[in-house]
Design an enzyme around this catalytic site. Structure first.
Site, PDB file in Angstrom:
ATOM      1  N   GLU A   1     -10.321  10.916  -4.608  1.00 25.44           N
ATOM      2  CA  GLU A   1      -9.065  10.795  -3.842  1.00 25.44           C
ATOM      3  C   GLU A   1      -8.703  12.040  -3.021  1.00 25.44           C
ATOM      4  O   GLU A   1      -8.327  11.863  -1.860  1.00 25.44           O
ATOM      5  CB  GLU A   1      -7.916  10.397  -4.778  1.00 25.44           C
TER       6      GLU A   1
ATOM      7  N   HIS B   1     -12.922   1.977   3.031  1.00 22.86           N
ATOM      8  CA  HIS B   1     -12.755   1.778   1.585  1.00 22.86           C
ATOM      9  C   HIS B   1     -13.934   1.032   0.956  1.00 22.86           C
ATOM     10  O   HIS B   1     -14.189   1.211  -0.235  1.00 22.86           O
ATOM     11  CB  HIS B   1     -11.422   1.104   1.282  1.00 22.86           C
TER      12      HIS B   1
ATOM     13  N   HIS C   1     -11.698  11.096   0.206  1.00 25.45           N
ATOM     14  CA  HIS C   1     -10.913   9.944   0.638  1.00 25.45           C
ATOM     15  C   HIS C   1      -9.781  10.356   1.583  1.00 25.45           C
ATOM     16  O   HIS C   1      -9.632   9.792   2.674  1.00 25.45           O
ATOM     17  CB  HIS C   1     -10.330   9.219  -0.580  1.00 25.45           C
TER      18      HIS C   1
ATOM     19  N   HIS D   1       0.831  -1.199   0.000  1.00 20.01           N
ATOM     20  CA  HIS D   1       0.000   0.000   0.000  1.00 20.01           C
ATOM     21  C   HIS D   1       0.872   1.258   0.000  1.00 20.01           C
ATOM     22  O   HIS D   1       0.587   2.227  -0.723  1.00 20.01           O
ATOM     23  CB  HIS D   1      -0.923  -0.009   1.220  1.00 20.01           C
TER      24      HIS D   1
ATOM     25  N   HIS E   1      -7.924  -0.534  -4.540  1.00 17.56           N
ATOM     26  CA  HIS E   1      -8.574  -0.540  -3.232  1.00 17.56           C
ATOM     27  C   HIS E   1      -9.806  -1.447  -3.216  1.00 17.56           C
ATOM     28  O   HIS E   1     -10.114  -2.073  -2.190  1.00 17.56           O
ATOM     29  CB  HIS E   1      -8.938   0.888  -2.820  1.00 17.56           C
TER      30      HIS E   1
ATOM     31  N   HIS F   1      -9.199   9.599   5.830  1.00 15.58           N
ATOM     32  CA  HIS F   1      -8.076   8.947   6.515  1.00 15.58           C
ATOM     33  C   HIS F   1      -7.584   9.801   7.685  1.00 15.58           C
ATOM     34  O   HIS F   1      -7.359   9.293   8.791  1.00 15.58           O
ATOM     35  CB  HIS F   1      -6.933   8.719   5.522  1.00 15.58           C
TER      36      HIS F   1
ATOM     37  N   HIS G   1       1.200   4.111  -3.386  1.00 13.71           N
ATOM     38  CA  HIS G   1       1.032   5.559  -3.308  1.00 13.71           C
ATOM     39  C   HIS G   1       2.326   6.303  -3.650  1.00 13.71           C
ATOM     40  O   HIS G   1       2.289   7.517  -3.889  1.00 13.71           O
ATOM     41  CB  HIS G   1       0.515   5.963  -1.926  1.00 13.71           C
TER      42      HIS G   1
END
Length: 623
Positions: free
Chosen positions: A306, A361, A321, A170, A201, A325, A174
């Site tokens: 995103e 997610h 998104h 992960h 995802h 987080h 990114h």
């Protein structure tokens, strides 16, 4: 300068990042280009989800990417190491190394060796430190500590959520696909980046539910209410750059407003995105309306959700998104009054440890699925391949159509990331899920009278739900995990071919360690790999002791219809999840085809014709 010489120069930049001093080079002594960085304090947990953190990281990786030659790049990176935040430095240099032409063949060492404190419980690192002090003249190996017990139902899946390989994947994804990637500045387009964000995802969620069903648990309940009280979670991680624990989330906490974003903002952004899906277009700037068409809709939505640099209107649609987080990581100390570290959800290399990651997610994926439901069902013509019939598929392992899984012992070297005051190795012994070697043998009858090129698409999904009910192909559609996708030439008449699991275009099997890179013991062809991919040992769900039945789905599609014109493969690993870094995504079909959109349940058997094959595979876990 050879690749090995460049590798040897860069490796020390990544060593002992957890023990850097907080002193920095004064601004008047810095390279002029680095005057704008060094804002985020050392010891702060860097988050590429946080808008301000990411803005500084972007500035740094763009500066490093723009360096005139390797020597200039190295000099800038070396100076930046003494200026910027530790996590921000590793992120930005990693992005630059991965994308600079003169760094081709140079590999960033594994994030789990750079920052082992993000992967190994604090109790274990403390024990390792004590052992290293007591035995300074010998190598030390300690066993990893448990992070919970059966009082927490989610602890059953700790082996999966805390797996080092999937968390490292992960983080690296990114790095390969930075949210702020500016094609005009960086000189390359990240093809279908928004769609890749969706698909990678979505597959994580599918894999997690496969794992839950394997362990006799219900499928997860998606996050769905911005005021809901969330389950608790304690990561048992301590950041060595700050000395503070990663924040724990007590049971019953919910999202709270932050200084930079409100819960109401999140609700507003969600409603605006859903409204655009139902309208069939997104609002650009001014009066512009951008259609969410069949070809580009998922990619456009991915950039908006995103949100990435390519979001069509980030002012209007926000950053659902990323701020999600950050908010989930800060709900225990939303206004910073206690100066606590955020939780693991703030960091791409730790987020998968928290059960809320998957629920969040699945919530994000549900938005994409709302869009997918507006698209027409696939027709028989979309799915068929005239003259091609798959007559047999067999999984070849110790027993045909039975794959055995087990826990395998492994070690992680802590001594490159943490300075224990010894020249000897300090390692942690841990266990991870693995599976026996296997291959998939496919027999095909080609009645076209000539050789045909096809794309072989292989998926796996649970056969039954948590109540033991048989899942229809539509009910289980979002549980299908992609095992492989590859090109194959079919000779005229009947022929067979076999595909080894280790060659999967989903997984990464080559992960050189610090020591491998220092010694040069890396295969000559590693320069063709980009270090991105799902860990090979986690390709197959755990299954259970009795043997859990899964559906193996194989579909052959016409390569002539699916091929990308003038395609050049830049990376040789896991293109299904990771694309090709800066080239075209090597498949014209939507990612996840044919399970990316609802399937007409009443006509499912008529849709899937001779070019597909469904069989039952048993996955048996052996303890």
């Amino acid at each position: 300068m050879t690749v090995k010489e460049r590798q040897d120069l860069l490796l020390p930049l990544f060593e002992h990042m957890t023990t850097l001093s907080r002193e920095s080079i004064p601004p008047d002594q810095r390279d002029e280009r680095l005057r704008e960085v060094g804002i985020l304090h050392r010891g702060t947990l860097f988050s590429c989800f946080h808008e301000k953190h990411l803005a500084e990281a972007t500035r740094l990786y763009e500066i490093l990417h723009d360096a005139k030659d390797f020597e200039d790049f190295f000099a800038l990176a070396k100076q930046a190491r003494d200026i910027v935040n530790e996590g921000l430095f590793v992120y930005a240099v990693s992005v630059a190394v991965l994308h600079r032409d003169d760094c081709k063949g140079v590999t960033v060492p594994p994030i789990q060796e750079i920052f082992p404190d993000r992967f190994i419980p604090a109790e274990t690192i403390n024990l390792a430190s004590k052992e290293a002090t007591l035995k300074p003249n010998e190598d030390v190996v300690v066993d990893v500590e448990e992070t919970g017990n059966i009082l927490d139902p989610e602890h059953t899946l700790a082996y999966y959520r805390e797996d080092i390989g999937i968390n490292a994947h992960h983080w690296h994804w990114h790095i390969a696909y930075p949210a702020t990637w500016n094609p005009s500045h960086m000189g390359a387009v990240k093809d279908r980046k928004g769609e890749l964000f969706f698909y990678m995802h979505q597959q994580m969620c599918a894999r997690y539910d496969c794992e839950r069903l394997s362990n006799g648990m219900n499928r997860m309940i998606p996050f769905h209410n911005f005021e809901e009280h969330l389950e608790g979670y304690a990561p048992h991680l301590t950041s060595l750059i700050s000395g503070l624990n990663y924040g724990s989330r007590p049971e019953g906490f919910s999202l709270r407003d932050l200084k930079d974003v409100d819960v109401q903002d999140m609700e507003r952004w969600r409603e605006r995105i859903l409204e655009s899906i139902h309208l069939g277009y997104v609002h650009g700037h001014g009066e512009e309306r951008i259609p969410l068409d069949e070809k580009h809709g998922t990619d456009i939505l991915g950039a908006i959700i995103e949100s990435s640099f390519e979001s069509k209107n980030s002012t209007f649609y926000g950053s659902l998104h990323n701020w999600g987080h950050v908010m989930m990581a800060r709900m225990h100390d939303p206004d910073g009054r206690f100066q606590e570290n955020p939780g693991v959800m703030s960091d791409t290399s730790t987020a998968l440890r928290d059960p809320i990651f998957y629920r969040w997610h699945r919530f994000i994926d549900n938005i994409f699925q709302d869009y997918k439901a507006t698209l027409p069902h696939y027709t028989k013509d979309d799915l068929s391949f005239d003259g091609i019939k798959v007559t047999d598929v067999v999984v070849k392992a110790k027993s045909d159509n039975v794959i055995t899984t087990f826990m395998k012992e492994d070690e992680l070297d802590l001594s490159h990331g943490i300075n224990f005051g010894t020249n000897h190795k300090v390692k942690v012994r841990y266990q991870h899920l693995d599976h026996e070697p296997f291959s998939i043998s496919i027999t095909v009858n080609n009645t076209t009278g000539a050789a045909k090129e096809c794309i072989v698409r292989i998926f796996l999904a649970p056969q039954y739900d948590e109540l033991g009910n048989l899942l229809t192909i539509e009910e289980g559609r979002r549980l299908f995990i992609e095992l492989d996708k590859f090109k194959q030439t079919l000779a005229a008449g009947q022929s067979s071919f076999s595909r080894n699991a280790i060659d999967s275009n989903v997984t990464l099997s080559k992960v050189p360690t610090f020591d491998d890179l220092k010694s040069g013991e890396v295969s000559d062809d590693y320069s063709e790999f980009c270090s991105c991919g799902w860990p090979e040992n986690m390709l197959i769900p755990r299954g259970n002791h009795k043997g859990k039945p899964f559906v193996l789905f194989v579909l052959l599609t016409d390569f002539e219809k699916d091929k990308v014109p003038d395609f050049q493969r830049i990376c040789m690993d896991a293109f299904s999840y990771c694309g090709t870094k800066t080239g075209m995504y090597p498949d014209l079909k939507p990612m996840g085809f044919p399970f990316d959109r609802p399937i007409d349940h009443d006509h499912a058997d008529e849709l899937f014709t001779d070019n597909h094959h469904r069989s039952t595979v048993t996955i048996q876990y052996v303890s």
